[in-house]
Design a protein around this motif. Structure first.
Motif, mmCIF file in Angstrom:
data_model
loop_
_atom_site.group_PDB
_atom_site.id
_atom_site.type_symbol
_atom_site.label_atom_id
_atom_site.label_comp_id
_atom_site.label_asym_id
_atom_site.label_seq_id
_atom_site.Cartn_x
_atom_site.Cartn_y
_atom_site.Cartn_z
ATOM 1 N N THR A 66 -83.464 20.114 -49.942
ATOM 2 C CA THR A 66 -82.045 20.413 -50.131
ATOM 3 C C THR A 66 -81.363 20.607 -48.782
ATOM 4 O O THR A 66 -81.774 21.438 -47.984
ATOM 5 N N LEU A 67 -80.328 19.834 -48.564
ATOM 6 C CA LEU A 67 -79.543 19.917 -47.341
ATOM 7 C C LEU A 67 -78.534 21.055 -47.495
ATOM 8 O O LEU A 67 -77.811 21.117 -48.483
ATOM 9 N N THR A 68 -78.499 21.976 -46.540
ATOM 10 C CA THR A 68 -77.596 23.121 -46.602
ATOM 11 C C THR A 68 -76.571 23.035 -45.467
ATOM 12 O O THR A 68 -76.755 22.267 -44.514
ATOM 13 N N PRO A 69 -75.511 23.832 -45.547
ATOM 14 C CA PRO A 69 -74.546 23.847 -44.444
ATOM 15 C C PRO A 69 -75.195 24.207 -43.102
ATOM 16 O O PRO A 69 -74.815 23.669 -42.062
ATOM 17 N N GLU A 70 -76.197 25.062 -43.148
ATOM 18 C CA GLU A 70 -76.883 25.446 -41.913
ATOM 19 C C GLU A 70 -77.597 24.247 -41.292
ATOM 20 O O GLU A 70 -77.676 24.129 -40.067
ATOM 21 N N ASP A 71 -78.116 23.337 -42.135
ATOM 22 C CA ASP A 71 -78.753 22.118 -41.624
ATOM 23 C C ASP A 71 -77.724 21.238 -40.918
ATOM 24 O O ASP A 71 -78.021 20.620 -39.891
ATOM 25 N N ILE A 72 -76.524 21.187 -41.455
ATOM 26 C CA ILE A 72 -75.458 20.395 -40.834
ATOM 27 C C ILE A 72 -75.067 21.011 -39.490
ATOM 28 O O ILE A 72 -74.897 20.298 -38.497
ATOM 29 N N ILE A 73 -74.964 22.330 -39.451
ATOM 30 C CA ILE A 73 -74.625 23.011 -38.198
ATOM 31 C C ILE A 73 -75.711 22.759 -37.156
ATOM 32 O O ILE A 73 -75.410 22.480 -35.983
ATOM 33 N N ASP A 74 -76.972 22.810 -37.559
ATOM 34 C CA ASP A 74 -78.079 22.506 -36.639
ATOM 35 C C ASP A 74 -77.985 21.068 -36.134
ATOM 36 O O ASP A 74 -78.240 20.797 -34.950
ATOM 37 N N ALA A 75 -77.616 20.136 -37.007
ATOM 38 C CA ALA A 75 -77.470 18.733 -36.609
ATOM 39 C C ALA A 75 -76.323 18.565 -35.620
ATOM 40 O O ALA A 75 -76.430 17.783 -34.667
ATOM 41 N N ILE A 76 -75.237 19.307 -35.831
ATOM 42 C CA ILE A 76 -74.104 19.273 -34.888
ATOM 43 C C ILE A 76 -74.577 19.712 -33.500
ATOM 44 O O ILE A 76 -74.234 19.094 -32.487
ATOM 45 N N ARG A 77 -75.391 20.772 -33.467
ATOM 46 C CA ARG A 77 -75.954 21.246 -32.188
ATOM 47 C C ARG A 77 -76.860 20.189 -31.573
ATOM 48 O O ARG A 77 -76.792 19.919 -30.376
ATOM 49 N N GLU A 78 -77.738 19.620 -32.418
ATOM 50 C CA GLU A 78 -78.698 18.617 -31.936
ATOM 51 C C GLU A 78 -77.970 17.411 -31.340
ATOM 52 O O GLU A 78 -78.413 16.832 -30.358
ATOM 53 N N ALA A 79 -76.859 17.039 -31.935
ATOM 54 C CA ALA A 79 -76.075 15.903 -31.454
ATOM 55 C C ALA A 79 -75.210 16.271 -30.251
ATOM 56 O O ALA A 79 -74.472 15.430 -29.740
ATOM 57 N N GLU A 80 -75.307 17.528 -29.833
ATOM 58 C CA GLU A 80 -74.569 18.058 -28.684
ATOM 59 C C GLU A 80 -73.056 18.037 -28.893
ATOM 60 O O GLU A 80 -72.278 17.756 -27.983
ATOM 61 N N GLU A 85 -68.966 23.391 -33.522
ATOM 62 C CA GLU A 85 -69.717 24.422 -34.249
ATOM 63 C C GLU A 85 -68.833 25.597 -34.682
ATOM 64 O O GLU A 85 -68.848 25.989 -35.851
ATOM 65 N N GLU A 86 -68.074 26.163 -33.773
ATOM 66 C CA GLU A 86 -67.258 27.329 -34.111
ATOM 67 C C GLU A 86 -66.234 27.031 -35.213
ATOM 68 O O GLU A 86 -66.154 27.769 -36.191
ATOM 69 N N PRO A 87 -65.462 25.935 -35.095
ATOM 70 C CA PRO A 87 -64.523 25.636 -36.189
ATOM 71 C C PRO A 87 -65.245 25.349 -37.516
ATOM 72 O O PRO A 87 -64.747 25.708 -38.586
ATOM 73 N N LEU A 88 -66.410 24.725 -37.445
ATOM 74 C CA LEU A 88 -67.169 24.432 -38.659
ATOM 75 C C LEU A 88 -67.656 25.714 -39.320
ATOM 76 O O LEU A 88 -67.514 25.891 -40.537
ATOM 77 N N VAL A 89 -68.181 26.643 -38.530
ATOM 78 C CA VAL A 89 -68.658 27.919 -39.070
ATOM 79 C C VAL A 89 -67.482 28.706 -39.666
ATOM 80 O O VAL A 89 -67.601 29.278 -40.759
ATOM 81 N N ALA A 90 -66.348 28.712 -38.984
ATOM 82 C CA ALA A 90 -65.165 29.420 -39.500
ATOM 83 C C ALA A 90 -64.673 28.780 -40.799
ATOM 84 O O ALA A 90 -64.339 29.479 -41.761
ATOM 85 N N LEU A 92 -66.457 27.051 -42.944
ATOM 86 C CA LEU A 92 -67.458 27.339 -43.967
ATOM 87 C C LEU A 92 -67.298 28.757 -44.500
ATOM 88 O O LEU A 92 -67.346 28.981 -45.711
ATOM 89 N N ALA A 93 -67.054 29.714 -43.617
ATOM 90 C CA ALA A 93 -66.855 31.108 -44.038
ATOM 91 C C ALA A 93 -65.604 31.225 -44.911
ATOM 92 O O ALA A 93 -65.619 31.912 -45.935
ATOM 93 N N ALA A 94 -64.531 30.532 -44.523
ATOM 94 C CA ALA A 94 -63.297 30.557 -45.316
ATOM 95 C C ALA A 94 -63.531 29.924 -46.685
ATOM 96 O O ALA A 94 -63.060 30.440 -47.708
ATOM 97 N N PHE A 95 -64.270 28.817 -46.721
ATOM 98 C CA PHE A 95 -64.569 28.153 -47.991
ATOM 99 C C PHE A 95 -65.376 29.074 -48.900
ATOM 100 O O PHE A 95 -65.070 29.216 -50.082
ATOM 101 N N ARG A 96 -66.405 29.720 -48.339
ATOM 102 C CA ARG A 96 -67.242 30.616 -49.138
ATOM 103 C C ARG A 96 -66.433 31.801 -49.671
ATOM 104 O O ARG A 96 -66.607 32.215 -50.816
ATOM 105 N N ALA A 97 -65.548 32.335 -48.849
ATOM 106 C CA ALA A 97 -64.701 33.454 -49.289
ATOM 107 C C ALA A 97 -63.763 33.010 -50.411
ATOM 108 O O ALA A 97 -63.576 33.730 -51.399
ATOM 109 N N GLN A 98 -63.193 31.825 -50.278
ATOM 110 C CA GLN A 98 -62.302 31.295 -51.303
ATOM 111 C C GLN A 98 -63.075 31.060 -52.604
ATOM 112 O O GLN A 98 -62.589 31.379 -53.683
ATOM 113 N N GLU A 99 -64.265 30.503 -52.505
ATOM 114 C CA GLU A 99 -65.089 30.258 -53.693
ATOM 115 C C GLU A 99 -65.447 31.571 -54.387
ATOM 116 O O GLU A 99 -65.372 31.672 -55.601
#
Length: 148
Positions: A66-80, A85-90, A92-99
Motif C-alpha cells: 500500500t502506497l501512503t502519503p509518507e511514501d510519496i514524501i520520501d520519493a519527493i526527497r529521493e528525487a531531490e 516537501e513543506e508545501p506537500l506536508v502542509a 496533506l495536514a490540511a486535507f486530513r483536518a478537513q476530512e
C-alpha cells in the motif's frame, strides 16, 4: 516496468485542472496557449508518474503493498525536490483536518452510540448475560457452546 511509464491521453491530467492551476499561478493579463497547456499537462503527468514510480520501487523493496502519503514524501526527497516537501506536508495536514471535520459517523456507529447511551441511562436495569467465552481462542460463542 517501462510499460508503466508510457503515457497516453487517458493518463494525462485533465486540461481543466491544468488550466486552473496555471491561471492561479499567472498574472490576470497573462495568456497561455493551448499548446503550452498541453505541454504543462504532459510535464505534470510525467512528474506524477516519476514520483509514483519512485514510491512504488521503495515499497517493493520493503515488500509493502500500500502506497501512503509518507511514501510519496520520501520519493519527493529521493528525487531531490525538497522544496516541494513543506508545501506537500502542509497540504496533506490540511486535507486530513478537513476530512476529519467533515466525516460523519457511519449509521452503524450512530446505532452503537445510541445503544450505549440508552444503556447508561438505565443504570438500574439488569446487566445482559455475557455469552460463554472459549478460553483457547478468546472468541464468544453465539449459542453458548464451543465456537466452530
Amino acid at each position: 516496468q517501462h510499460s508503466r511509464l508510457k503515457m497516453g491521453d487517458a493518463d494525462r491530467l485533465p486540461m481543466a485542472n491544468v488550466s486552473r492551476v496555471v491561471a492561479a499561478s499567472l498574472p490576470k493579463d497573462a495568456f497561455v496557449s493551448k499548446e503550452a497547456r498541453v505541454a504543462l499537462s504532459a510535464c505534470a503527468t510525467v512528474f506524477v508518474h516519476y514520483i509514483t514510480e519512485l514510491a512504488v520501487q521503495s515499497c517493493d523493496k520493503r515488500k509493502k503493498v500500500t502506497l501512503t502519503p509518507e511514501d510519496i514524501i520520501d520519493a519527493i526527497r529521493e528525487a531531490e525536490f525538497e522544496d516541494f516537501e513543506e508545501p506537500l506536508v502542509a497540504s496533506l495536514a490540511a486535507f486530513r483536518a478537513q476530512e476529519k471535520a467533515s466525516k460523519k459517523p457511519s449509521a452503524k456507529r450512530q446505532k452503537l452510540d445510541s445503544a450505549d447511551g440508552a444503556g447508561a441511562a438505565g443504570a438500574d436495569a439488569e446487566p445482559e448475560e455475557a455469552a460463554p467465552m472459549d478460553t483457547n481462542s478468546g472468541e464468544k460463542s453465539i449459542d453458548g457452546g464451543d465456537p466452530a
